[in-house]
Write an enzyme that holds these catalytic residues in place. Structure first.
Site, mmCIF file in Angstrom:
data_model
loop_
_atom_site.group_PDB
_atom_site.id
_atom_site.type_symbol
_atom_site.label_atom_id
_atom_site.label_comp_id
_atom_site.label_asym_id
_atom_site.label_seq_id
_atom_site.Cartn_x
_atom_site.Cartn_y
_atom_site.Cartn_z
ATOM 1 N N ARG A 40 -8.669 10.296 9.748
ATOM 2 C CA ARG A 40 -10.089 9.993 9.599
ATOM 3 C C ARG A 40 -10.891 10.236 10.870
ATOM 4 N NH1 ARG A 40 -10.429 4.482 5.918
ATOM 5 N NH2 ARG A 40 -9.864 5.472 3.938
ATOM 6 N N ASP A 89 0.816 -1.215 0.000
ATOM 7 C CA ASP A 89 0.000 0.000 0.000
ATOM 8 C C ASP A 89 0.850 1.266 0.000
ATOM 9 O OD1 ASP A 89 -2.382 -1.385 0.079
ATOM 10 O OD2 ASP A 89 -2.434 -1.435 2.274
ATOM 11 N N SER A 143 -7.236 6.668 -0.859
ATOM 12 C CA SER A 143 -8.316 5.711 -0.628
ATOM 13 C C SER A 143 -8.845 5.177 -1.954
ATOM 14 C CB SER A 143 -9.447 6.365 0.149
ATOM 15 O OG SER A 143 -10.556 5.499 0.177
ATOM 16 N N PHE A 144 -8.927 3.849 -2.051
ATOM 17 C CA PHE A 144 -9.439 3.205 -3.269
ATOM 18 C C PHE A 144 -10.860 3.622 -3.581
ATOM 19 C CE2 PHE A 144 -6.183 0.256 -1.872
ATOM 20 C CZ PHE A 144 -5.567 -0.083 -3.058
ATOM 21 N N VAL A 146 -4.333 4.295 4.527
ATOM 22 C CA VAL A 146 -2.887 4.064 4.590
ATOM 23 C C VAL A 146 -2.202 4.940 3.538
ATOM 24 C CG1 VAL A 146 -1.064 2.353 4.296
ATOM 25 C CG2 VAL A 146 -3.213 1.709 5.406
#
Ligand SMILES: *[C@@H]1O[C@H](CO)[C@@H](O)[C@H](O)[C@H]1NC(C)=O
Ligand SMILES: *[C@@H]1O[C@H](CO)[C@@H](O)[C@H](O)[C@H]1NC(C)=O
Ligand SMILES: *[C@@H]1O[C@H](CO)[C@@H](O)[C@H](O)[C@H]1NC(C)=O
Length: 309
Positions: free
Chosen positions: A141, A55, A200-201, A197
């Site tokens: 977050r 990642d 964001s996908f 991480v």
């Protein structure tokens, strides 16, 4: 588990991999190889390259000559990795049990599914709150979950368990929320995107919902994927400060200007629908590899340990 990233070569139009290095992430390697195999016969020069399938990016910003490593995401100003389109356009993680046990891959299928759900939930039919579900892959977050506790009439944001869940501290001492599939996000009129991480996908997915996406970006440390620079703030998404101090004001602005918000939502969906198709991803890969091959000052040749893919 630190492992050496896989290295690849394309020699005379055929793809080879150093086979010792895809043990940890076999689905991710396959996801990348789907596109490498399509590009290989179209390469006019031999090339070798290293693909980081983890990642986190690997090349820090330094005055030294950087090592050429390809990664799916990086933070501008902090990393110098060369960006490639993530494995999950084809297959591989992130995995969420039980809703995405095999990862969120298959962009061809997911795109169609999201567009269909977006049609079933037109703007007029969406719940008028800003929505977020995700795990605590970054402390940044926390801001969205805290905002939701303070302003539940505007924000619906909760942490879910992630694979590394240890204690209630990982969900800010709240009950972990059930997972929500990406299509289910389309029921909400505003969707919040925050880095995990790395980038964001979810961003490309939630943009297809036809909801207004509020995307936390910091111009000095912008976590991004390869396609982010083609998007425009205030056209495809509403930019938010990563600490979300401006989130309430911006959400109130969207609610007060529904026609404008609806148009932004449609532009965001249109951008992904028209410019991030499978063929666009394959095109990016081919151009990336061709340009990279022209930078090599030697002719890549086969050595031991390389196996055809
Ligand atoms: C393949 O990987 C091994 C282990 O990381 C490494 O020692 C070797 O040099 C690599 N071979 C090639 C040809 O890149
Ligand atoms: C997506 O669909 C196209 C057209 O059917 C196909 O050529 C391509 O291989 C598919 N991509 C993936 C990642 O499966
Ligand atoms: C609107 O929402 C309801 C309830 O979620 C759903 O049953 C309906 O199909 C939706 N679509 C339209 C176009 O009204």
């Amino acid at each position: 588990t630190a492992s050496t990233p896989p290295s690849y070569k394309i020699i005379d139009g055929k793809l080879y991999r150093n086979s010792s290095e895809c043990r940890h992430f076999s689905a991710r390697c396959s996801g990348v190889e789907h596109y490498l195999l399509r590009a290989a016969p179209r390469m006019s020069r031999n090339v070798e390259f290293v693909i980081n399938v983890a990642d986190y990016p690997l090349v820090p910003e330094t005055p030294l000559r950087p090592a050429p490593v390809m990664s799916f995401s990086k933070s501008d100003g902090r990393h110098r990795d060369v960006l490639y389109p993530t494995w999950s356009f084809s297959q591989g993680g992130p995995c969420l049990h039980p809703i995405y046990s095999n990862g969120i891959g298959d962009w061809n299928g997911t795109r169609q599914q999201l567009l269909a759900v977006a049609q079933a939930h037109p703007w007029s039919n969406k719940t008028d709150v800003a929505f977020f579900r995700g795990s605590r892959t970054s402390q940044e977050r926390d801001a969205v979950v805290l905002l939701s506790l303070a302003k539940p009439e505007l924000f619906d944001a909760r942490y879910t368990k992630n694979q590394a869940y240890k204690s209630a501290a990982d969900t800010l001492n709240l009950e972990p929320a059930p997972y929500v599939s990406l299509p289910e996000h389309c029921k909400y009129r505003y969707l919040i995107n925050m880095r995990g991480v790395a980038a964001s996908f979810r961003l490309r997915h939630i943009l297809l919902c036809g909801s207004a996406v509020l995307h936390a970006v910091d111009k000095n440390s912008n976590w991004r994927e390869f396609f982010y620079p083609a998007m425009r703030p205030w056209i495809h998404y509403v930019p938010l400060l990563p600490n979300l101090r401006d989130a309430e004001d911006k959400l109130l602005f969207l609610r007060a200007n529904p026609d404008w918000a609806k148009r932004l939502a449609a532009e965001g969906a249109h951008f992904i629908d028209k410019h991030l198709r499978d063929s666009d991803v394959a095109c990016y890969w081919l151009r990336l590899l061709r340009r990279f091959s022209r930078l090599l000052s030697y002719d890549a040749t086969l050595r031991d340990n390389m196996r055809p893919v």
